[in-house]
Design a protein around this motif. Structure first.
Motif, PDB file in Angstrom:
ATOM      1  N   ARG A   1     -13.025  10.314  -1.664  1.00  0.00           N
ATOM      2  CA  ARG A   1     -12.771   9.237  -0.509  1.00  0.00           C
ATOM      3  C   ARG A   1     -11.275   9.513  -0.395  1.00  0.00           C
ATOM      4  O   ARG A   1     -10.601   9.838  -1.213  1.00  0.00           O
ATOM      5  CB  ARG A   1     -12.888   7.884  -1.333  1.00  0.00           C
ATOM      6  N   GLY A   2     -11.011   9.425   0.772  1.00  0.00           N
ATOM      7  CA  GLY A   2      -9.690   9.664   1.406  1.00  0.00           C
ATOM      8  C   GLY A   2      -9.146   7.936   1.576  1.00  0.00           C
ATOM      9  O   GLY A   2      -9.063   7.183   0.719  1.00  0.00           O
TER      10      GLY A   2
ATOM     11  N   LEU B   1     -10.028   2.796 -12.749  1.00  0.00           N
ATOM     12  CA  LEU B   1     -10.213   1.248 -12.139  1.00  0.00           C
ATOM     13  C   LEU B   1     -11.434   0.883 -12.622  1.00  0.00           C
ATOM     14  O   LEU B   1     -12.702   1.490 -11.964  1.00  0.00           O
ATOM     15  CB  LEU B   1      -9.767   1.112 -10.883  1.00  0.00           C
TER      16      LEU B   1
ATOM     17  N   GLN C   1      -0.539   3.458  -2.724  1.00  0.00           N
ATOM     18  CA  GLN C   1      -1.598   4.304  -2.118  1.00  0.00           C
ATOM     19  C   GLN C   1      -2.887   3.993  -2.907  1.00  0.00           C
ATOM     20  O   GLN C   1      -3.927   4.808  -2.756  1.00  0.00           O
ATOM     21  CB  GLN C   1      -1.213   5.799  -2.214  1.00  0.00           C
ATOM     22  N   ASP C   2      -3.030   2.762  -3.155  1.00  0.00           N
ATOM     23  CA  ASP C   2      -4.122   2.226  -3.850  1.00  0.00           C
ATOM     24  C   ASP C   2      -4.601   0.961  -3.136  1.00  0.00           C
ATOM     25  O   ASP C   2      -4.025   0.028  -2.624  1.00  0.00           O
ATOM     26  CB  ASP C   2      -3.919   1.715  -5.221  1.00  0.00           C
ATOM     27  N   GLU C   3      -6.011   1.152  -2.613  1.00  0.00           N
ATOM     28  CA  GLU C   3      -6.509   0.206  -1.370  1.00  0.00           C
ATOM     29  C   GLU C   3      -6.591  -1.219  -2.110  1.00  0.00           C
ATOM     30  O   GLU C   3      -6.742  -2.347  -1.211  1.00  0.00           O
ATOM     31  CB  GLU C   3      -7.714   0.605  -1.078  1.00  0.00           C
ATOM     32  N   ARG C   4      -6.580  -1.425  -3.173  1.00  0.00           N
ATOM     33  CA  ARG C   4      -6.357  -2.893  -4.007  1.00  0.00           C
ATOM     34  C   ARG C   4      -5.247  -3.518  -3.367  1.00  0.00           C
ATOM     35  O   ARG C   4      -5.254  -4.790  -3.034  1.00  0.00           O
ATOM     36  CB  ARG C   4      -6.230  -2.742  -5.285  1.00  0.00           C
TER      37      ARG C   4
ATOM     38  N   LEU D   1      -8.301   7.815  -9.517  1.00  0.00           N
ATOM     39  CA  LEU D   1      -7.114   8.235  -8.540  1.00  0.00           C
ATOM     40  C   LEU D   1      -6.448   9.543  -9.140  1.00  0.00           C
ATOM     41  O   LEU D   1      -5.605   9.339  -9.854  1.00  0.00           O
ATOM     42  CB  LEU D   1      -6.299   7.159  -8.361  1.00  0.00           C
TER      43      LEU D   1
ATOM     44  N   TYR E   1       0.932  -1.180  -0.146  1.00  0.00           N
ATOM     45  CA  TYR E   1       0.014  -0.107   0.152  1.00  0.00           C
ATOM     46  C   TYR E   1       0.877   1.291  -0.038  1.00  0.00           C
ATOM     47  O   TYR E   1       0.661   2.164  -0.810  1.00  0.00           O
ATOM     48  CB  TYR E   1      -1.088  -0.008   1.269  1.00  0.00           C
TER      49      TYR E   1
ATOM     50  N   THR F   1      -5.754   9.749  -2.334  1.00  0.00           N
ATOM     51  CA  THR F   1      -4.586   9.346  -1.617  1.00  0.00           C
ATOM     52  C   THR F   1      -3.514   9.551  -2.378  1.00  0.00           C
ATOM     53  O   THR F   1      -2.301   9.539  -1.787  1.00  0.00           O
ATOM     54  CB  THR F   1      -4.776   7.771  -1.226  1.00  0.00           C
TER      55      THR F   1
ATOM     56  N   ARG G   1      -3.780   4.000 -16.067  1.00  0.00           N
ATOM     57  CA  ARG G   1      -3.711   3.068 -14.785  1.00  0.00           C
ATOM     58  C   ARG G   1      -4.282   3.484 -13.589  1.00  0.00           C
ATOM     59  O   ARG G   1      -4.536   2.854 -12.422  1.00  0.00           O
ATOM     60  CB  ARG G   1      -2.370   2.680 -14.582  1.00  0.00           C
TER      61      ARG G   1
END
Lengths: 386, 466
Positions: free
Chosen positions: B77-78, B27, A49-52, B53, A45, B99, B24
């Protein structure tokens, strides 16, 4: 007071059981409440910084797999099951006590079943099942000499399948440190940690059990990842990791402890850092001991990322070399900034990762296993007690 | 306002989005959107059509311009650590994740302020400030995870509310992108600035329904010279509530007054292993900061008050590390309660401080009446309670019972002059109770404000102001 409106009902999920597929232990999977406290601890992460690529995100994916909303061919599932280092740094920081490591093994067991596993992972799983080949590699490379069948009065040193071939000096150093107290039973194979972490936990259990049968009593392990896996199968009391053994022995009987000298470099006490073994730290909770031992013989320097994964992560460096190096870079930067003489490791794959990484950077810092550092100190002191 | 319905995104719109933020960072696969379908609120899930993002304010602006033109819902969203289902994309569309914009841009000791990008974590801001001897006072429980813009959007509270206030007291200025694409700056670097409506305050706590926050300027304080923490144990939570009222009545305004009931003590102890008294009915964590002698005197006075109220034991932390361990353990109360059962539903009812003990008794009675297991902790000094019902969804109609119990908790809080949420926000979770709190006229004003900012109704539709 008004009741819930329609949109609320739409957004609410059905909390009831939805024909689970039985891939995961339901109690383990339901323990996560998605609070996200794990995010800052996760090395992948941090990269994205990507929650996947966060523990919480991966658990969401596991749940979707279990509940049939996603299948195992989903590209995100395939990618994330492989991208996760399996370092378990999310576990100690999880207030809910989610056992991510266990969930991850169950996920990989399903996701990497049979031919679905990456080719290199399958090759490594197969190669480490052949005990004679492992033995031959150890003999050729000059690992500690085997002493025949296990002696019931002694602690048995596990040679490790990779370690004896890659870093044979480690087992020799252990024998030097604990003269007369350890034996090195012959016929040792792989402990199965590699299988457990790479989609074949049944084989992982079988190999650990077989190794335990060959070495009844206490097994001494020099690799944190192997120690944690072996303890999971054989029970914690039967498996001791090198730093735990030394701290316990030397604390219990200070007089019997060998006279350790100082490890020196450039005419002064050496500056030495540490790279934790993730499973030793996060799975077994061994944090203090290796630091304590280094500080006895050198100036210990705590690196900011000492407790975070170095990217070796079992087979990871071989399966995903680019990501592995991205994770490693932070550590190399810190090691160079700290101007260390030695970096100490407590696990074989970390040793390989850091040796190669520092070599690429032509760093002056050399990598030593904790046993090797202690052996240097032993030679610098008066040797073992009479 | 016409409600936005979920339509899915056409390929042209997706291509445009990819052109804006890069291939990229858009998503769309089933697995990708699954991960962004939840936040930290149990039992809520909403599937977005795409997750975007962005890396800059300009990209955020381009995304919102497109979304308004095409009527695509956008949920900002954070870190997704909010507890009110405020970041659940109920109407699909885009989840806009900030983020990647996570830099601390500036810390100024001379001006006592910091400027951060939206996605910087609260802890990163706090650490950067501390490195220059400064304090960012708000410290929500999720500070290591939560983003500063997320804190602002939800007006997050925390453990230091009593003495220092909450997020809104520290926001000096914002850079936000309106749903129609314009980038505006509200407030700025000044502690005094009354030119125009106070949009900074309006946007603070607006839960992503009015604009997307891209940069935040916050006020800082000098780091206190010393801090200390103590613990008092009581037989009942209501006793701890009485101690809080007495401490304040005695003229002490401490930085921290937190309490936990017996179930919380045990869950936290299971996680943190601090040696807490597992047999106690309640724990009161009290702390203060400032000059060393002031802190020592303040801790002593609070300890004495607790003893006089009937505390079964009072101790103070030996050093900063022990103090910090206690506070960290307290911040983990909610997730630690997850050890008790698969689902933990928590609420955020808040009452005037003198009614705290009464509210605690009411919660106990409500839990008993609905036959649910309720653990309560909270910011006692702020009258802010987090009653948490833990249950196994397989256990019959327990979820309905839990919801009925919370409806009663909200009613009780309002009867005592309190509110339905002190610091977690309304989101989707508490929307059904908002009318009772605000009344029709105020709800209608909220809707008109929302329309003024967001004529197409794209921003977090279904939440505040919808």
């Amino acid at each position: 007071m008004s009741g819930p409106d329609d949109a609320r009902d739409e957004a609410r999920e059905d909390a009831g059981p939805v024909a689970p597929r039985g891939i995961f232990d339901p109690d383990l999977l339901s323990a996560c409440i998605s609070c996200g406290f794990c995010l800052p601890a996760c090395p992948t992460y941090s990269l994205t910084q990507d929650e996947r690529s966060s523990p919480r995100g991966r658990i969401s994916l596991m749940r979707a797999l279990e509940e049939g909303r996603l299948d195992e061919d989903d590209p995100t599932l395939v990618e994330q099951a492989s991208f996760c280092l399996g370092c378990r740094a999310c576990e100690p920081v999880c207030p809910a006590g989610v056992q991510y490591g266990a969930l991850f093994e169950q996920w990989r067991d399903h996701q990497w079943r049979g031919r679905r596993a990456p080719v290199r992972a399958r090759a490594l799983r197969a190669a480490t099942t052949v005990t004679p080949a492992i033995t031959a590699a150890g003999v050729l490379r000059g690992a500690a000499r085997r002493t025949g069948p296990a002696d019931v009065d002694k602690v048995h040193l596990m040679l490790g399948c990779a370690e004896r071939a890659l870093f044979p000096g480690v087992s020799r150093a252990v024998v030097e440190l604990l003269p007369g107290a350890v034996d090195v039973p012959s016929g040792q194979g792989c402990c199965g940690a590699l299988h457990g972490h790479n989609g074949d936990s049944a084989e992982g259990v079988r190999l650990a059990t077989a190794l335990g049968d060959r070495m009844p009593g206490t097994v001494l392990v020099t690799a944190g990842g192997c120690a944690t896996h072996l303890a999971h199968v054989l029970g914690r009391d039967r498996v001791r990791e090198l730093s735990e053994v030394h701290v316990e022995r030397w604390d219990a009987a200070p007089d019997a402890a060998p006279a350790l000298g100082e490890v020196r470099a450039g005419g002064r006490r050496a500056r030495v850092g540490l790279q934790d073994s993730c499973h030793l730290r996060n799975g077994r909770g061994v944090v203090r001991q290796p630091r304590d031992l280094v500080a006895r013989v050198a100036d210990y320097v705590e690196l900011p990322s000492a407790g975070r994964c170095c990217g070796s992560a079992g087979t990871y460096a071989m399966l995903r070399p680019e990501d592995s190096r991205a994770v490693l870079d932070v550590h190399l930067d810190e090691i160079e900034a700290a101007d260390l003489d030695h970096l100490v490791v407590v696990n074989v794959v970390c040793q390989r990762q850091l040796v190669e990484g520092l070599r690429r950077r032509r760093s002056r810092t050399t990598v030593l296993h904790l046993a090797e550092l202690l052996a240097v100190a032993l030679r610098a002191g008066c040797g073992p007690p009479a | 306002m016409t409600p936005v319905t979920r339509t899915g995104l056409d390929p042209v719109a997706l291509d445009t989005l990819r052109g804006i933020v890069g291939e990229r960072y858009v998503l769309t696969s089933d697995g990708d959107v699954e991960v962004y379908s939840r936040d930290a609120t149990p039992l809520f899930r909403g599937r977005p059509d795409a997750v975007v993002l962005p890396a800059s304010t300009a990209e955020v602006s381009a995304v919102l311009t497109l979304a308004t033109r095409l009527g695509i819902p956008v949920t900002p969203r954070g870190a997704g650590s909010n507890l009110a289902a405020a970041t659940i994309p109920e109407h699909g569309g885009i989840v806009l994740v900030l983020t990647r914009m996570n830099k601390v841009l500036e810390v100024s000791g001379a001006e006592l302020l910091a400027v951060v990008q939206a996605g910087a974590t609260t802890a990163a801001l706090s650490d950067a400030a501390a490195a220059q001897g400064l304090l960012y006072a708000p410290d929500p429980g999720s500070r290591t995870v939560s983003t500063v813009a997320g804190n602002v959007a939800m007006c997050a509270g925390g453990l230091r509310g009593l003495k220092y206030g909450v997020t809104r007291n520290y926001v000096l200025g914002l850079e936000v992108v309106l749903p129609t694409g314009e980038v505006i700056r509200t407030g700025g670097r000044l502690w005094k600035d009354v030119a125009g409506y106070d949009l900074t305050r309006l946007l603070t706590g607006s839960e992503g329904t009015l604009a997307v926050i891209t940069e935040v300027t916050v006020g800082l304080l000098p780091l206190p010279a010393a801090s200390g923490t103590g613990v008092a144990y009581f037989d009942h939570l209501a006793d701890a509530g009485r101690a809080v009222a007495q401490i304040i009545a005695d003229g002490v305004l401490p930085a921290t007054l937190e309490f936990l009931d017996n179930r919380c003590i045990n869950a936290v102890e299971d996680f943190a292993g601090l040696g807490l008294d597992r047999a106690a009915g309640a724990l009161l964590l009290f702390g203060d900061d400032g000059a060393a002698d002031v802190v020592a005197r303040s801790l002593e006075r609070m300890g004495t008050t607790c003893a006089a109220i009937g505390a079964r034991g009072v101790t103070t932390a030996r050093d900063v590390a022990e103090s910090e361990a206690l506070l960290t353990a307290r911040r983990c109360s909610l997730p630690a309660l997850a050890r008790l059962a698969p689902v933990t539903m928590l609420e955020d009812a808040t009452v005037p401080r003198p009614r705290l003990a009464e509210m605690v008794d009411r919660i106990d009675a409500i839990a008993a009446r609905h036959d649910v297991v309720c653990a309560t902790f909270g910011h006692a000094g702020d009258g802010n309670l987090h009653p948490t019902i833990v249950f196994d969804p397989a256990d019959g109609d327990v979820r309905e019972r839990a919801e009925a119990a919370f409806a009663d908790v909200f009613a009780a809080a309002m009867e005592l002059g309190g509110t339905i949420t002190g610091e977690h926000g309304v989101g989707a979770a508490k929307r059904p109770y908002l009318r009772a709190r605000l009344g029709d006229d105020q709800l209608a004003l909220l809707r008109r404000l929302k329309t003024a900012f967001d004529p197409a109704g794209i921003l977090n539709p279904g939440k505040l102001g919808s």
